[in-house]
Every structure is written in structure tokens, then in C-alpha cells.
Design a protein around this motif. Sequence first.
Motif, PDB file in Angstrom:
ATOM      1  N   TRP A  69      60.275  80.609  10.100  1.00 19.15           N
ATOM      2  CA  TRP A  69      60.882  81.895  10.490  1.00 19.15           C
ATOM      3  C   TRP A  69      62.300  82.233  10.918  1.00 19.15           C
ATOM      4  CZ3 TRP A  69      56.038  84.505  12.946  1.00 19.15           C
ATOM      5  CH2 TRP A  69      55.108  84.907  11.695  1.00 19.15           C
ATOM      6  N   LYS A  70      62.526  81.377  11.903  1.00 18.22           N
ATOM      7  CA  LYS A  70      63.964  81.427  12.363  1.00 18.22           C
ATOM      8  C   LYS A  70      64.994  80.969  11.351  1.00 18.22           C
ATOM      9  CE  LYS A  70      62.584  80.546  17.072  1.00 18.22           C
ATOM     10  NZ  LYS A  70      62.687  79.762  18.461  1.00 18.22           N
ATOM     11  N   GLY A  73      65.354  83.771   8.667  1.00 16.84           N
ATOM     12  CA  GLY A  73      66.113  84.769   9.392  1.00 16.84           C
ATOM     13  C   GLY A  73      67.644  84.629   9.536  1.00 16.84           C
ATOM     14  N   GLY A  92      62.796  90.912  12.847  1.00 17.34           N
ATOM     15  CA  GLY A  92      62.110  89.756  12.996  1.00 17.34           C
ATOM     16  C   GLY A  92      62.566  88.708  14.195  1.00 17.34           C
TER      17      GLY A  92
END
Length: 140
Positions: A69-70, A73, A92
Motif C-alpha cells: 500500500w505504501k 500510494g 490512505g
Amino acid sequence: MSAIIGNEKIAKVETRSIGRMAAYWTVTIILAFSITLSGIGQLMRYGGNVDLVTSIGFPLYVTNILGGWKLLGVIAIVMPGFPRLKEWAYSGIFFLMTGAALSHVFANDYGDYGFHVILPLFYAALGIASWALRPKSRKL
């Protein structure tokens, strides 16, 4: 004399715009670099990432989810276009970082001098600053 005043106003607006753009990119590059390193570290389970996650009671596979996710993002924030995707990426990162800080607080795992709480909150603040400073071309 009014022409000079008009030119001074234009110069001030351009300077403010250039200063704001420089501040945006400075904050965004620091945010992107930090979150990228954190995401890679989690995906590779490098350093203290394993202990950091398991000490607060999360299963180890969470590092794969959070690391992925990082990185996604950061890609969304840095690449041009897609303003709605950027909004989701900023939110997020904010929820991810504040959630990390709160998870450490609730597990009584503050780290040395509160490092496990302060660092994610610092990243959340960088995300807010980058979001607030973004140029019109990156807004909805």
C-alpha cells in the motif's frame, strides 16, 4: 506609477507561486522517499520491521499488505494526473500513519523516547502538508 504597482503585484504572485511550488515538492519528495523506504523495508522484512509488527500483536503477513500500500500510494502521489487517485493516496497515507501511531499507543509500545508514535505522526503531518501545498493541476 500604477504600472509599477501592477508589476510589483505580478512579481509577488509569481514569487509566492514559485515558493509554494518549491515547498510542495520539497515536502512531497521527503514524504515519498520516507514512505518508499518504509514500504520496501516492510516488503523485505528488513531491519526491525518484523519485531515492530509482531510486538504489537499483528501477524507477520501484515508487512506485505502495508508495504504494498505504501509503495502504491507513493506512486499515485508522485505521478502526474489522476487527481482523484491522489486524494485517495493522501487519505490512505494519513490513515495508515495515524493507525500505526495509535496501534503502538494501545499496545504500550512507544519505543525509545516515543519514536514508534512520533515518526508515524511526522509522516502523517508531511502527508497533510504535501496535500495542502499541492498545485491546482493536482487537485480535484
